[in-house]
Design a protein around this motif. Structure first.
Motif, PDB file in Angstrom:
ATOM      1  N   VAL A   1      52.379  -9.062 -68.744  1.00  0.00           N
ATOM      2  CA  VAL A   1      52.858  -9.429 -67.411  1.00  0.00           C
ATOM      3  C   VAL A   1      54.366  -9.220 -67.353  1.00  0.00           C
ATOM      4  O   VAL A   1      55.102  -9.657 -68.232  1.00  0.00           O
ATOM      5  N   LYS A   2      54.817  -8.532 -66.324  1.00  0.00           N
ATOM      6  CA  LYS A   2      56.248  -8.344 -66.082  1.00  0.00           C
ATOM      7  C   LYS A   2      56.648  -9.223 -64.910  1.00  0.00           C
ATOM      8  O   LYS A   2      56.019  -9.193 -63.855  1.00  0.00           O
ATOM      9  N   ILE A   3      57.681 -10.028 -65.096  1.00  0.00           N
ATOM     10  CA  ILE A   3      58.147 -10.930 -64.047  1.00  0.00           C
ATOM     11  C   ILE A   3      59.289 -10.253 -63.308  1.00  0.00           C
ATOM     12  O   ILE A   3      60.275  -9.841 -63.917  1.00  0.00           O
ATOM     13  N   THR A   4      59.150 -10.151 -61.985  1.00  0.00           N
ATOM     14  CA  THR A   4      60.180  -9.538 -61.158  1.00  0.00           C
ATOM     15  C   THR A   4      60.549 -10.502 -60.042  1.00  0.00           C
ATOM     16  O   THR A   4      59.684 -10.955 -59.296  1.00  0.00           O
ATOM     17  N   PHE A   5      61.827 -10.822 -59.944  1.00  0.00           N
ATOM     18  CA  PHE A   5      62.330 -11.675 -58.874  1.00  0.00           C
ATOM     19  C   PHE A   5      62.850 -10.770 -57.767  1.00  0.00           C
ATOM     20  O   PHE A   5      63.685  -9.901 -58.003  1.00  0.00           O
ATOM     21  N   VAL A   6      62.369 -10.988 -56.574  1.00  0.00           N
ATOM     22  CA  VAL A   6      62.702 -10.110 -55.462  1.00  0.00           C
ATOM     23  C   VAL A   6      64.160 -10.267 -55.049  1.00  0.00           C
ATOM     24  O   VAL A   6      64.857  -9.286 -54.818  1.00  0.00           O
ATOM     25  N   GLN A   7      64.635 -11.506 -54.977  1.00  0.00           N
ATOM     26  CA  GLN A   7      65.994 -11.732 -54.496  1.00  0.00           C
ATOM     27  C   GLN A   7      67.037 -11.731 -55.613  1.00  0.00           C
ATOM     28  O   GLN A   7      68.226 -11.650 -55.333  1.00  0.00           O
ATOM     29  N   GLN A   8      66.612 -11.873 -56.856  1.00  0.00           N
ATOM     30  CA  GLN A   8      67.546 -11.835 -57.983  1.00  0.00           C
ATOM     31  C   GLN A   8      66.973 -10.920 -59.055  1.00  0.00           C
ATOM     32  O   GLN A   8      66.386 -11.362 -60.036  1.00  0.00           O
ATOM     33  N   LEU A   9      67.182  -9.654 -58.865  1.00  0.00           N
ATOM     34  CA  LEU A   9      66.605  -8.669 -59.782  1.00  0.00           C
ATOM     35  C   LEU A   9      67.134  -8.806 -61.206  1.00  0.00           C
ATOM     36  O   LEU A   9      66.468  -8.414 -62.159  1.00  0.00           O
ATOM     37  N   GLU A  10      68.327  -9.382 -61.357  1.00  0.00           N
ATOM     38  CA  GLU A  10      68.892  -9.529 -62.706  1.00  0.00           C
ATOM     39  C   GLU A  10      68.093 -10.504 -63.564  1.00  0.00           C
ATOM     40  O   GLU A  10      68.209 -10.498 -64.786  1.00  0.00           O
ATOM     41  N   LEU A  11      67.267 -11.345 -62.947  1.00  0.00           N
ATOM     42  CA  LEU A  11      66.447 -12.298 -63.704  1.00  0.00           C
ATOM     43  C   LEU A  11      65.109 -11.711 -64.135  1.00  0.00           C
ATOM     44  O   LEU A  11      64.383 -12.333 -64.903  1.00  0.00           O
ATOM     45  N   SER A  12      64.776 -10.549 -63.650  1.00  0.00           N
ATOM     46  CA  SER A  12      63.483  -9.952 -63.963  1.00  0.00           C
ATOM     47  C   SER A  12      63.382  -9.642 -65.451  1.00  0.00           C
ATOM     48  O   SER A  12      64.363  -9.252 -66.093  1.00  0.00           O
ATOM     49  N   THR A  13      62.203  -9.832 -65.992  1.00  0.00           N
ATOM     50  CA  THR A  13      62.003  -9.593 -67.423  1.00  0.00           C
ATOM     51  C   THR A  13      61.830  -8.115 -67.739  1.00  0.00           C
ATOM     52  O   THR A  13      61.678  -7.757 -68.901  1.00  0.00           O
ATOM     53  N   THR A  14      61.871  -7.274 -66.720  1.00  0.00           N
ATOM     54  CA  THR A  14      61.760  -5.840 -66.973  1.00  0.00           C
ATOM     55  C   THR A  14      63.067  -5.274 -67.514  1.00  0.00           C
ATOM     56  O   THR A  14      63.062  -4.264 -68.200  1.00  0.00           O
ATOM     57  N   GLY A  15      64.190  -5.933 -67.229  1.00  0.00           N
ATOM     58  CA  GLY A  15      65.490  -5.475 -67.721  1.00  0.00           C
ATOM     59  C   GLY A  15      65.820  -6.088 -69.070  1.00  0.00           C
ATOM     60  O   GLY A  15      65.123  -6.962 -69.584  1.00  0.00           O
ATOM     61  N   SER A  16      66.919  -5.635 -69.648  1.00  0.00           N
ATOM     62  CA  SER A  16      67.287  -6.109 -70.988  1.00  0.00           C
ATOM     63  C   SER A  16      67.919  -7.495 -70.972  1.00  0.00           C
ATOM     64  O   SER A  16      67.832  -8.228 -71.953  1.00  0.00           O
ATOM     65  N   HIS A  17      68.543  -7.868 -69.874  1.00  0.00           N
ATOM     66  CA  HIS A  17      69.245  -9.147 -69.819  1.00  0.00           C
ATOM     67  C   HIS A  17      68.436 -10.251 -69.135  1.00  0.00           C
ATOM     68  O   HIS A  17      68.898 -11.388 -69.056  1.00  0.00           O
ATOM     69  N   GLY A  18      67.274  -9.936 -68.664  1.00  0.00           N
ATOM     70  CA  GLY A  18      66.479 -10.895 -67.896  1.00  0.00           C
ATOM     71  C   GLY A  18      66.139 -12.161 -68.653  1.00  0.00           C
ATOM     72  O   GLY A  18      66.319 -13.272 -68.149  1.00  0.00           O
ATOM     73  N   LYS A  19      65.642 -12.017 -69.877  1.00  0.00           N
ATOM     74  CA  LYS A  19      65.262 -13.199 -70.659  1.00  0.00           C
ATOM     75  C   LYS A  19      66.480 -14.062 -70.981  1.00  0.00           C
ATOM     76  O   LYS A  19      66.409 -15.285 -70.951  1.00  0.00           O
ATOM     77  N   LEU A  20      67.595 -13.419 -71.274  1.00  0.00           N
ATOM     78  CA  LEU A  20      68.818 -14.162 -71.578  1.00  0.00           C
ATOM     79  C   LEU A  20      69.267 -14.973 -70.366  1.00  0.00           C
ATOM     80  O   LEU A  20      69.563 -16.167 -70.476  1.00  0.00           O
ATOM     81  N   LEU A  21      69.299 -14.347 -69.199  1.00  0.00           N
ATOM     82  CA  LEU A  21      69.720 -15.055 -67.992  1.00  0.00           C
ATOM     83  C   LEU A  21      68.740 -16.165 -67.621  1.00  0.00           C
ATOM     84  O   LEU A  21      69.158 -17.249 -67.199  1.00  0.00           O
ATOM     85  N   LEU A  22      67.447 -15.919 -67.782  1.00  0.00           N
ATOM     86  CA  LEU A  22      66.466 -16.972 -67.510  1.00  0.00           C
ATOM     87  C   LEU A  22      66.657 -18.151 -68.459  1.00  0.00           C
ATOM     88  O   LEU A  22      66.538 -19.307 -68.057  1.00  0.00           O
ATOM     89  N   ALA A  23      66.966 -17.873 -69.709  1.00  0.00           N
ATOM     90  CA  ALA A  23      67.207 -18.949 -70.678  1.00  0.00           C
ATOM     91  C   ALA A  23      68.448 -19.751 -70.297  1.00  0.00           C
ATOM     92  O   ALA A  23      68.445 -20.984 -70.357  1.00  0.00           O
ATOM     93  N   ILE A  24      69.496 -19.058 -69.878  1.00  0.00           N
ATOM     94  CA  ILE A  24      70.727 -19.752 -69.477  1.00  0.00           C
ATOM     95  C   ILE A  24      70.474 -20.606 -68.233  1.00  0.00           C
ATOM     96  O   ILE A  24      70.864 -21.775 -68.179  1.00  0.00           O
ATOM     97  N   TYR A  25      69.808 -20.036 -67.231  1.00  0.00           N
ATOM     98  CA  TYR A  25      69.517 -20.790 -66.008  1.00  0.00           C
ATOM     99  C   TYR A  25      68.597 -21.972 -66.284  1.00  0.00           C
ATOM    100  O   TYR A  25      68.756 -23.045 -65.706  1.00  0.00           O
ATOM    101  N   SER A  26      67.629 -21.788 -67.159  1.00  0.00           N
ATOM    102  CA  SER A  26      66.729 -22.906 -67.459  1.00  0.00           C
ATOM    103  C   SER A  26      67.472 -24.010 -68.208  1.00  0.00           C
ATOM    104  O   SER A  26      67.197 -25.191 -68.006  1.00  0.00           O
ATOM    105  N   TYR A  27      68.449 -23.637 -69.046  1.00  0.00           N
ATOM    106  CA  TYR A  27      69.264 -24.653 -69.711  1.00  0.00           C
ATOM    107  C   TYR A  27      70.075 -25.442 -68.688  1.00  0.00           C
ATOM    108  O   TYR A  27      70.142 -26.670 -68.749  1.00  0.00           O
ATOM    109  N   PHE A  28      70.694 -24.739 -67.734  1.00  0.00           N
ATOM    110  CA  PHE A  28      71.466 -25.431 -66.700  1.00  0.00           C
ATOM    111  C   PHE A  28      70.575 -26.346 -65.863  1.00  0.00           C
ATOM    112  O   PHE A  28      70.975 -27.455 -65.500  1.00  0.00           O
TER     113      PHE A  28
END
Length: 97
Positions: free
Chosen positions: A16-43
């Motif tokens: 499963v690939k997760i794609t956010f429509v309004q915040q594409l940088e959070l999508s897991t299809t890119g290289s930084h998506g998991k990192l940004l999701l981890a940071i946002y979930s920590y906040f």
């Protein structure tokens, strides 16, 4: 935070690939998506803890003052029936079954 990462890893393992429509940088299809999701979930987790702490700090003084909080007590029908019966002179000792 770990729950979010576990969910993402479980979904990724199933293809499963997760794609956010309004915040594409959070999508897991890119290289930084998991990192940004981890940071946002920590906040989000830290903010949830801060909110809980502030609520507890706010409730402490009101409890010390003896202020009752929560939903007001609502008497049962049986209670009001007993009051009427006492006033009429026919009081029941135990509740009806």
């Amino acid at each position: 935070m770990l729950q979010v990462l576990n969910i993402i890893n479980n979904l990724s393992a199933k293809g499963v690939k997760i794609t956010f429509v309004q915040q594409l940088e959070l999508s897991t299809t890119g290289s930084h998506g998991k990192l940004l999701l981890a940071i946002y979930s920590y906040f989000a987790e830290a903010e949830r803890e801060f909110i809980s702490m502030r609520v507890k700090q706010g409730l402490t003084p009101t409890r010390a003052k003896g202020v009752k909080r929560g939903r007001p007590y609502k008497s049962s029908i049986y209670f009001w029936e007993q009051i009427i019966m006492i006033n009429c002179g026919s009081y029941l000792e135990s509740p009806p079954r």
